[in-house]
Motif scaffolding. Sequence first.
Motif, PDB file in Angstrom:
ATOM      1  N   ASP A   1     -17.268  33.470 -43.376  1.00  0.00           N
ATOM      2  CA  ASP A   1     -16.681  34.550 -42.594  1.00  0.00           C
ATOM      3  C   ASP A   1     -16.068  34.063 -41.293  1.00  0.00           C
ATOM      4  O   ASP A   1     -15.276  34.775 -40.672  1.00  0.00           O
ATOM      5  CB  ASP A   1     -17.733  35.616 -42.275  1.00  0.00           C
ATOM      6  CG  ASP A   1     -18.273  36.264 -43.544  1.00  0.00           C
ATOM      7  OD1 ASP A   1     -17.463  36.522 -44.456  1.00  0.00           O
ATOM      8  OD2 ASP A   1     -19.489  36.507 -43.613  1.00  0.00           O
TER       9      ASP A   1
ATOM     10  N   GLN B   1     -12.512  33.902 -36.502  1.00  0.00           N
ATOM     11  CA  GLN B   1     -12.996  34.948 -37.394  1.00  0.00           C
ATOM     12  C   GLN B   1     -12.005  35.167 -38.550  1.00  0.00           C
ATOM     13  O   GLN B   1     -10.787  35.143 -38.357  1.00  0.00           O
ATOM     14  CB  GLN B   1     -13.173  36.260 -36.626  1.00  0.00           C
ATOM     15  CG  GLN B   1     -13.974  36.121 -35.337  1.00  0.00           C
ATOM     16  CD  GLN B   1     -15.382  35.638 -35.561  1.00  0.00           C
ATOM     17  OE1 GLN B   1     -16.128  36.213 -36.351  1.00  0.00           O
ATOM     18  NE2 GLN B   1     -15.763  34.573 -34.849  1.00  0.00           N
ATOM     19  N   ARG B   2     -12.543  35.411 -39.722  1.00  0.00           N
ATOM     20  CA  ARG B   2     -11.696  35.664 -40.884  1.00  0.00           C
ATOM     21  C   ARG B   2     -11.044  37.041 -40.759  1.00  0.00           C
ATOM     22  O   ARG B   2     -11.701  38.024 -40.405  1.00  0.00           O
ATOM     23  CB  ARG B   2     -12.544  35.576 -42.153  1.00  0.00           C
ATOM     24  CG  ARG B   2     -11.766  35.807 -43.442  1.00  0.00           C
ATOM     25  CD  ARG B   2     -12.568  35.337 -44.650  1.00  0.00           C
ATOM     26  NE  ARG B   2     -13.873  35.978 -44.746  1.00  0.00           N
ATOM     27  CZ  ARG B   2     -14.100  37.151 -45.311  1.00  0.00           C
ATOM     28  NH1 ARG B   2     -13.069  37.851 -45.811  1.00  0.00           N
ATOM     29  NH2 ARG B   2     -15.317  37.650 -45.380  1.00  0.00           N
TER      30      ARG B   2
END
Length: 380
Positions: free
Chosen positions: A112, A339-340
Motif C-alpha cells: 500500500d 502512498q498508493r
Amino acid sequence: MRIARIETFQVPPRWLFCRVETDDGLVGWGEPVVEGRAEVVRAAVEVAAEHLLGADPLRIEDHWQVLTKGGFYRGGPVLSSAVAGLDQALWDIAGQAYGVPVYALLGGPVRDRVRMYTWVGGDEPAEITDSVGAAVAAGFTAVKMNGFGRIGRAATAADLAGLVDRVAAARAVLGADRDVAVDFHGRVAWPTAPRAIAAIADLHPLFVEEPLPPEYGHQLSRLTAGPVPIATGERLYSRTDFLPALTAGIAVAQPDLSHAGGISEVRRIGALAETFDVPLAPHCPLGPVALAASLQVDFATPNVLIQEQSMGIHYNTGNDLLDYVADPTPFRFVDGYAQRTETPGLGVTLDEAAVRAADGRDAGWRNPLWRHPDGSLAEW
C-alpha cells in the motif's frame, strides 16, 4: 486506437520528457534521458518514433521487442533510455485506456505504500548533521549520501577518516532505527574499495552503492563476501547486464526506469533479482515521470526494498520535480513513504503548459570533469 503524435521536451534542470498522443486523444508521458546526453537521446526517440507512429499503442511488448532488437546494433545507455521513456508513455496510455493504474496491469498491488529515501549533501560532518536532521524532520527514515568527492586511485588515511567521520555524523542523527546508504558513485578504484567499505562497516550502512565503475563488475565478487550490503545497477541497462552482478553476489539491484528499458524491462529485472533473493531499490535522481513509473513498478513488485527520489537534490537548481506537476498528490510522502493511489496510468498529471514553456530553456546539462593533481582524469 493508433499513435498519432510523438513529441519531446528538453527542460531544466536536466530532464527530457516525451509525449505520446493517440488518435482518440489519450496522452501518455515518459522520461527518456541520459543525464548529460539529453540531446542524443532526443534524437534516438525521434528515430524510434518512425516505428511507433500509426501503430497500436497497446502492443507494448511487441513495440519493446522491435525497438530493442529490431536493429542490428542494440543496447547501450542511449538506445535503452530512449526505449525506456517511450515504454513508460505506452504503459501510461494503456492504464488510461483500461481505466486502471499501471500496477494493476502488472498483476495488482503487493503493498500500500513504498518506503522512500532522500539524498543529503555536505562535505563536513556538521553539514551532514544539518542535512540529515532536516530529512528526519521531514519524516524520512532513510537517507543517501556521497562517500567521497574526488579521490585518487589509492585512498589516503585522511580520505578514509573523512569518510568515517561523515557517515558517523549521519548515523548519530539517524540513530539505530533509521538508515543511511553510502554512494561511492564509481569514484574509487579497486585498491580503495575494500578498505573504504571495511572502514564504515561498524556504522551499518543500508548499502554501499556502486563501489566500482560498471566496467569492473568482474571484481564485485571480491567485495560482496563482506558484511556490508553492496548495491549497483544505475549503469546497467538490461537483464543480461544485471545477471553477472547478481551472480557476483550483490545485495541490492538498482535499475533505473529511465535507463534500463522502462517499466517492461525493469519488471523483468526485478523477477530475475528475485531468483537470487535480491531486492530492488530503483535508481531515480530524475524527474516526475521517472519517479511515477518507478512507483508503479514498486507497488506491483514483491522484492522492492526502497525507492530513491530527487526532490531537493543539488542537481535541481532552478527547477524541481513538482514544477512540472499539475497535481503533487502522488509525491506527498507520509512518514517517509509514498502512498498508493488509484489514478489510471502512471498516476502523475503533468502541467503541459509548464513543460512546453520550459522546452529549450535547458542549455544542456553536463556532469563536471574532474582531474587528479597530476592532471589525469578523475572519476566523477
